[in-house]
Scaffold this motif. Structure first.
Motif, PDB file in Angstrom:
ATOM      1  N   ALA A   1      63.586  -8.772 -60.245  1.00 20.30           N
ATOM      2  CA  ALA A   1      62.923 -10.044 -59.948  1.00 20.30           C
ATOM      3  C   ALA A   1      62.724 -10.214 -58.446  1.00 20.30           C
ATOM      4  O   ALA A   1      61.649 -10.644 -58.000  1.00 20.30           O
ATOM      5  CB  ALA A   1      63.736 -11.200 -60.508  1.00 20.30           C
ATOM      6  N   ALA A   2      63.714  -9.865 -57.653  1.00 21.25           N
ATOM      7  CA  ALA A   2      63.583  -9.968 -56.196  1.00 21.25           C
ATOM      8  C   ALA A   2      62.502  -9.025 -55.687  1.00 21.25           C
ATOM      9  O   ALA A   2      61.710  -9.383 -54.800  1.00 21.25           O
ATOM     10  CB  ALA A   2      64.917  -9.655 -55.527  1.00 21.25           C
ATOM     11  N   PHE A   3      62.437  -7.834 -56.244  1.00 26.01           N
ATOM     12  CA  PHE A   3      61.413  -6.859 -55.872  1.00 26.01           C
ATOM     13  C   PHE A   3      60.019  -7.393 -56.194  1.00 26.01           C
ATOM     14  O   PHE A   3      59.108  -7.314 -55.371  1.00 26.01           O
ATOM     15  CB  PHE A   3      61.688  -5.552 -56.626  1.00 26.01           C
ATOM     16  N   VAL A   4      59.844  -7.966 -57.372  1.00 26.62           N
ATOM     17  CA  VAL A   4      58.543  -8.500 -57.787  1.00 26.62           C
ATOM     18  C   VAL A   4      58.143  -9.682 -56.910  1.00 26.62           C
ATOM     19  O   VAL A   4      56.995  -9.773 -56.461  1.00 26.62           O
ATOM     20  CB  VAL A   4      58.576  -8.897 -59.280  1.00 26.62           C
ATOM     21  N   ILE A   5      59.077 -10.583 -56.646  1.00 25.20           N
ATOM     22  CA  ILE A   5      58.766 -11.745 -55.809  1.00 25.20           C
ATOM     23  C   ILE A   5      58.412 -11.309 -54.395  1.00 25.20           C
ATOM     24  O   ILE A   5      57.451 -11.814 -53.800  1.00 25.20           O
ATOM     25  CB  ILE A   5      59.958 -12.733 -55.807  1.00 25.20           C
ATOM     26  N   PHE A   6      59.139 -10.360 -53.844  1.00 25.73           N
ATOM     27  CA  PHE A   6      58.866  -9.874 -52.492  1.00 25.73           C
ATOM     28  C   PHE A   6      57.477  -9.266 -52.403  1.00 25.73           C
ATOM     29  O   PHE A   6      56.693  -9.592 -51.507  1.00 25.73           O
ATOM     30  CB  PHE A   6      59.929  -8.854 -52.082  1.00 25.73           C
TER      31      PHE A   6
ATOM     32  N   THR B   1      54.944  -9.706 -54.437  1.00 21.81           N
ATOM     33  CA  THR B   1      53.928 -10.725 -54.703  1.00 21.81           C
ATOM     34  C   THR B   1      53.641 -11.501 -53.428  1.00 21.81           C
ATOM     35  O   THR B   1      52.478 -11.774 -53.103  1.00 21.81           O
ATOM     36  CB  THR B   1      54.406 -11.673 -55.816  1.00 21.81           C
ATOM     37  N   PHE B   2      54.674 -11.864 -52.684  1.00 15.44           N
ATOM     38  CA  PHE B   2      54.498 -12.567 -51.414  1.00 15.44           C
ATOM     39  C   PHE B   2      53.729 -11.706 -50.419  1.00 15.44           C
ATOM     40  O   PHE B   2      52.786 -12.185 -49.775  1.00 15.44           O
ATOM     41  CB  PHE B   2      55.863 -12.960 -50.842  1.00 15.44           C
ATOM     42  N   ILE B   3      54.109 -10.441 -50.300  1.00 10.51           N
ATOM     43  CA  ILE B   3      53.429  -9.540 -49.375  1.00 10.51           C
ATOM     44  C   ILE B   3      51.960  -9.374 -49.786  1.00 10.51           C
ATOM     45  O   ILE B   3      51.064  -9.379 -48.942  1.00 10.51           O
ATOM     46  CB  ILE B   3      54.138  -8.163 -49.324  1.00 10.51           C
ATOM     47  N   GLY B   4      51.701  -9.257 -51.076  1.00  6.33           N
ATOM     48  CA  GLY B   4      50.320  -9.132 -51.555  1.00  6.33           C
ATOM     49  C   GLY B   4      49.500 -10.381 -51.261  1.00  6.33           C
ATOM     50  O   GLY B   4      48.332 -10.285 -50.877  1.00  6.33           O
TER      51      GLY B   4
END
Length: 91
Positions: free
Chosen positions: A37-42, A44-47
């Motif tokens: 989840a942390a990987f996906v959120i990170f 997504t923010f960068i994208g």
């Protein structure tokens, strides 16, 4: 006291490095669903940030190339009144 702190830090770095190598060897970088989840959120923010930067660059390029020439030709008089006078505001 200060002589034991660098060795503790060295041991901690060595333990983290060994943990990272162990994860790479087993090809299991994520140990829990929270890691995923942390990987996906990170990312997504960068994208989203990269998308905004690309949109700003596109807008700047379009304004500089296309809109400048056509916008000068289609502008109307600057002092043309638009709307209705509010006579209730008159003294």
């Amino acid at each position: 006291m200060t002589t034991t702190v660098p060795s503790d830090v060295g041991k901690q770095l060595e333990a983290q490095f060994n943990d990272l190598l162990g994860r790479l060897e087993t090809k299991q970088m994520f140990q829990s669903s929270w890691d995923i989840a942390a990987f996906v959120i990170f990312f997504t923010f960068i994208g989203a940030v990269l998308l905004m930067i690309i949109l700003v660059l596109i807008r700047c390029c379009c304004c500089c190339c296309c809109d400048c020439e056509s916008s000068h030709q289609t502008k109307g008089p600057k002092h043309q009144k638009i709307g209705v006078d509010n006579l209730a505001m008159e003294p």
